[in-house]
Design an enzyme around this catalytic site. Structure first.
Site, PDB file in Angstrom:
ATOM      1  N   HIS A 177      97.725  52.608  68.987  1.00 14.37           N
ATOM      2  CA  HIS A 177      97.353  52.251  70.357  1.00 14.37           C
ATOM      3  C   HIS A 177      95.894  52.636  70.567  1.00 14.37           C
ATOM      4  CE1 HIS A 177      98.295  56.509  70.554  1.00 14.37           C
ATOM      5  NE2 HIS A 177      97.599  56.579  71.685  1.00 14.37           N
ATOM      6  N   HIS A 218      92.363  53.582  73.385  1.00 15.25           N
ATOM      7  CA  HIS A 218      91.870  54.177  74.624  1.00 15.25           C
ATOM      8  C   HIS A 218      90.428  53.748  74.863  1.00 15.25           C
ATOM      9  CE1 HIS A 218      95.281  56.937  74.866  1.00 15.25           C
ATOM     10  NE2 HIS A 218      95.099  57.210  73.581  1.00 15.25           N
ATOM     11  N   GLU A 266      90.085  60.587  77.294  1.00 19.29           N
ATOM     12  CA  GLU A 266      90.929  59.598  76.633  1.00 19.29           C
ATOM     13  C   GLU A 266      91.446  58.594  77.663  1.00 19.29           C
ATOM     14  OE1 GLU A 266      93.624  60.616  73.031  1.00 19.29           O
ATOM     15  OE2 GLU A 266      94.860  60.799  74.816  1.00 19.29           O
ATOM     16  N   CYS A 320     102.839  58.040  71.198  1.00 22.12           N
ATOM     17  CA  CYS A 320     101.540  58.017  70.518  1.00 22.12           C
ATOM     18  C   CYS A 320     101.655  57.998  68.997  1.00 22.12           C
ATOM     19  CB  CYS A 320     100.660  59.179  70.981  1.00 22.12           C
ATOM     20  SG  CYS A 320     100.152  59.000  72.702  1.00 22.12           S
ATOM     21  N   HIS A 373      94.122  54.698  67.656  1.00 20.92           N
ATOM     22  CA  HIS A 373      94.582  55.753  66.749  1.00 20.92           C
ATOM     23  C   HIS A 373      96.107  55.768  66.746  1.00 20.92           C
ATOM     24  CE1 HIS A 373      95.036  59.281  69.860  1.00 20.92           C
ATOM     25  NE2 HIS A 373      95.283  58.133  70.421  1.00 20.92           N
ATOM     26  N   HIS A 419      85.722  50.244  68.627  1.00 19.25           N
ATOM     27  CA  HIS A 419      86.601  49.169  68.157  1.00 19.25           C
ATOM     28  C   HIS A 419      87.090  49.413  66.729  1.00 19.25           C
ATOM     29  CE1 HIS A 419      85.199  47.237  71.813  1.00 19.25           C
ATOM     30  NE2 HIS A 419      86.324  46.528  71.737  1.00 19.25           N
TER      31      HIS A 419
END
Length: 150
Positions: free
Chosen positions: A30, A32, A137, A26, A17, A76
């Site tokens: 990137h 998680h 996360e 952020c 996201h 993904h």
């Protein structure tokens, strides 16, 4: 026995996201390794002739619901807010063959867990209630949703 019982199942998925307009790292795309804990509540089935006798809900049935509406679409994929300039980023990435989940909110963990609660609640059978979600996360950062707070 007419006592309500809570059961929990954990799901794992990898998702990317980016937070449009954010003033930290952020803001970049990137990802998680998310862990979603889903807690439901209900009275175990008391009919001994029912194949699900003694269960609030078959874990396999819960898995089927959550995999269809959360795990499969989000795993993904990159989640982007289409009410921001990230719409163009989503269009570009998708045109290049990337899996994109388009949302109408800033894809923070807080907003994602609210979205997940709405999605899951709408698919549960009437005798089962969504009680609690935990969305991790990272190992040290997570959000919680509680039905009693909603």
């Amino acid at each position: 026995m007419n006592k309500s019982v809570r059961i929990t199942k954990v799901f794992k998925f990898e998702t990317g996201h980016a937070l449009y307009g954010y003033d930290g790292l952020c803001k970049n795309v990137h990802g998680h390794s998310y862990k979603l804990s889903v807690t439901i509540s209900g009275i175990p089935i008391s009919d001994s002739k029912n194949k699900k006798y003694g269960m609030v809900m078959d874990f396999g049935d819960l898995k089927e619901i959550v995999n269809k509406i959360i795990t499969s679409p989000f795993d993904h994929a990159t989640v982007l807010n289409i009410n921001s300039p990230h719409k163009e980023l989503a269009d570009s990435m998708e045109a290049q063959g990337h899996k994109i989940v388009r949302v109408e909110y800033q894809p923070t963990i807080e907003m994602m867990i609210i979205d997940f609660a709405d999605r899951i609640e709408s698919k549960l059978p009437p005798n089962v209630s969504l009680i609690h979600l935990i969305l991790r996360e990272t190992e040290t950062c997570y959000a919680e949703w509680h039905a009693k707070d909603a």
